[in-house]
Design a protein around this motif. Sequence first.
Motif: not given
Length: 155
Positions: A56-57, A28, A97
């Motif tokens: 984190c993505r 992250c 998310t």
Amino acid sequence: MAAASNRHNDIALNLTTAIHRRLRGGPCKAGNSATKVRIRLTTNTRFYYPDAMIVCRPNKDEDTFQDEPTAIFEVLSESTRRAEEGEKRESYLTIPTLRTYVMLESNSRTAIVFPRKANGIERTVLKKGDSIAIPEPDIQIPLSEIYDGVSFEEV
């Protein structure tokens, strides 16, 4: 947006530094107010510049925005409070998310946290000695660290 106060900037810098330290070496990343969040609503697409975020993505390195933050942080001021408690909060909470939205007061050591739980969004107010729990990634950020060196004048 008008220039932020020194206190606002101190809080945002302390926060971003605290997040970065905790995320170092993991998947992250911390983001600051120079990175936009893109929000695709059914009627339009919006972009906002939060004071800090956790992703984190992450999007591709050449992008100028992030689509999938897991946590977003805003430092409140009188001139931005209405948007951050209303339009921005409503927009942020549409991001699938996003697990945590945090509003940090700039006139007291207080955080208003909106964690996404199994039964919906909750609202929690944290004070001085508390820590903000961020479930993704699993970190804790003490308010004492966020407000370190920040002075509040007695009113």
